[in-house]
Design an enzyme around this catalytic site. Structure first.
Site, mmCIF file in Angstrom:
data_model
loop_
_atom_site.group_PDB
_atom_site.id
_atom_site.type_symbol
_atom_site.label_atom_id
_atom_site.label_comp_id
_atom_site.label_asym_id
_atom_site.label_seq_id
_atom_site.Cartn_x
_atom_site.Cartn_y
_atom_site.Cartn_z
ATOM 1 N N GLU A 1 1.206 -1.183 -0.194
ATOM 2 C CA GLU A 1 0.001 -0.126 -0.414
ATOM 3 C C GLU A 1 0.784 1.135 0.365
ATOM 4 O OE1 GLU A 1 -3.032 0.342 -0.873
ATOM 5 O OE2 GLU A 1 -3.329 -1.884 -0.540
ATOM 6 N N TYR B 1 -6.476 6.794 3.931
ATOM 7 C CA TYR B 1 -6.751 6.203 3.017
ATOM 8 C C TYR B 1 -5.469 4.468 3.335
ATOM 9 C CZ TYR B 1 -6.051 2.574 -0.569
ATOM 10 O OH TYR B 1 -5.215 1.190 -1.132
ATOM 11 N N ASP C 1 -8.754 5.870 -2.131
ATOM 12 C CA ASP C 1 -8.291 6.018 -3.278
ATOM 13 C C ASP C 1 -8.667 6.691 -4.700
ATOM 14 O OD1 ASP C 1 -9.070 3.904 -5.134
ATOM 15 O OD2 ASP C 1 -7.113 3.100 -5.158
#
Length: 355
Positions: free
Chosen positions: A43, A126, A144
DNA sequence: AAGTCGTGGTG
DNA sequence: TCACCAAGACT
């Protein structure tokens, strides 16, 4: 509200996801629980970065730092080198800092809640939602760019981004099904493969019927956002100095700011009003500098850059100025050069060779 | 709360 | 060529 428009159901998206989910190195297979460390690292790498660019970095990174403890114990130079070329280098610094916190204060285990994750360096709204949902199956929203696009189209949200972000988040939470991890990934897969920025494949979309933007034929106009302006071109010089034995003069940039903590070939400040006649003032040492005809061009997010390259050969007994060092030619590849300095270095070596 | 912060791909 | 975009965070 047109009452005849069908309401979107998460089940339709999940059914689509079960058939079309992408296979990715950091993604668990159906039924498996994902490894939080791999999910988190991926991520961070994927922030503002394409899957294509991330894949090889992720594989190398996991081979080099297999666990969060291994990463925490690694020297920062090693981490920065593994990140070199990926961009947004504060991510790498925060990633390392985060690993140290998780290893040192959480026994090597990532917090399993959105709130706990949000406290860690480099983890924003996020990423906290994404890791909570994907690694721990918590009903968290991971909003996102993909999800913004999907949801603003689905509900024809007119408010501009990023102002509409809370509304998008609400819409996601309102649709939350019993498989939060798959839902988060399904939304992103949909945005990446069907609900694309341009020419979305609405005919293949599981939400084509309830999508208000598609009904109106205005899909590509979402999400609404103000146009951003490009910065002025900045200019500067880069000095590629090679000792007779092939070693090249380099230095490490300050830890913070642009390209912080990365390695560069020496040069001065980059300015919009740079005067080429004064370029040699930025030279790291006195030498027979030769200017290459072709400058190196590079584009950062907020400004274009044009670097004039100077090259020189130095005697074997040349001393590195304060704060600089010579790197043996064979070890140049081990230095954490960001792309712009890799370009400058290659241009310089090329220039030295043909003389 | 706009600006800062990389890089490569795309239409 | 050029603006836009890619699983954003931080200040």
């Amino acid at each position: 509200m047109d009452a005849t428009v069908r309401q979107p159901r998460a089940a339709d998206l999940l059914a689509w996801y079960d058939r079309h989910r992408r296979v990715l190195p950091w993604r668990a297979l159906p039924g498996e629980q994902a490894d939080p460390y791999r999910v988190w690292a991926s991520e961070i790498m994927l922030q503002q970065t394409t899957i294509t660019a991330v894949k090889p970095y992720f594989e190398r990174f996991m081979a080099r730092f297999p666990t969060v403890d291994a990463l925490a114990q690694a020297p920062s130079e090693s981490v920065m080198q593994a990140w070199a070329g990926l961009g947004y280098y504060s991510r790498a610094r925060n990633l390392h800092a985060c690993a140290k916190v998780v290893a040192g204060q959480h026994g090597g285990r990532f917090p399993d809640t959105e709130e706990g994750l949000r406290e860690l360096p480099g983890i924003g709204a996020y990423t906290a939602g994404a890791v909570a949902a994907i690694a721990f199956d918590r009903p968290a929203a991971a909003v996102d760019g993909n999800v913004e696009r999907v949801m603003t189209r689905l509900f024809a949200i007119e408010e501009e981004m990023p102002g509409a972000k809370p509304l998008v988040r609400e819409r996601v939470l309102a649709l939350m099904p019993s498989r939060p991890g798959d839902f988060a990934q399904a939304l992103m897969d949909l945005g990446a493969t069907i609900c694309t920025p341009r020419s979305p494949a609405c005919g293949l979309c599981p939400w084509r019927e309830p999508c208000r933007a598609r009904i109106a034929g205005t899909q590509e106009t979402y999400p609404r956002k103000a146009a951003k302006k490009t910065g002025k071109t900045r200019f500067g010089a880069a000095f590629v100095a090679m000792r007779e034995d092939g070693a090249v003069l380099v230095r490490t940039r300050p830890a913070k700011g642009l390209l912080g903590g990365m390695v560069e070939v020496p040069g001065g400040e980059w300015r919009a009003d740079y005067r080429l006649e004064e370029a040699l003032r930025d030279a790291p040492l006195v030498a027979q500098w030769r200017r290459l005809i072709a400058p190196v061009r590079h584009v950062f997010t907020h400004f274009p850059l044009e670097l004039t390259i100077f090259v020189a050969k130095l005697p074997l007994d040349a001393q590195a100025p304060e704060g600089m060092r010579f790197t043996p030619f064979a070890r140049l590849r081990e230095e954490a050069f960001p792309s712009v300095f890799l370009k400058a270095l290659e241009a310089g070596l090329e220039g030295l060779q043909r003389h």
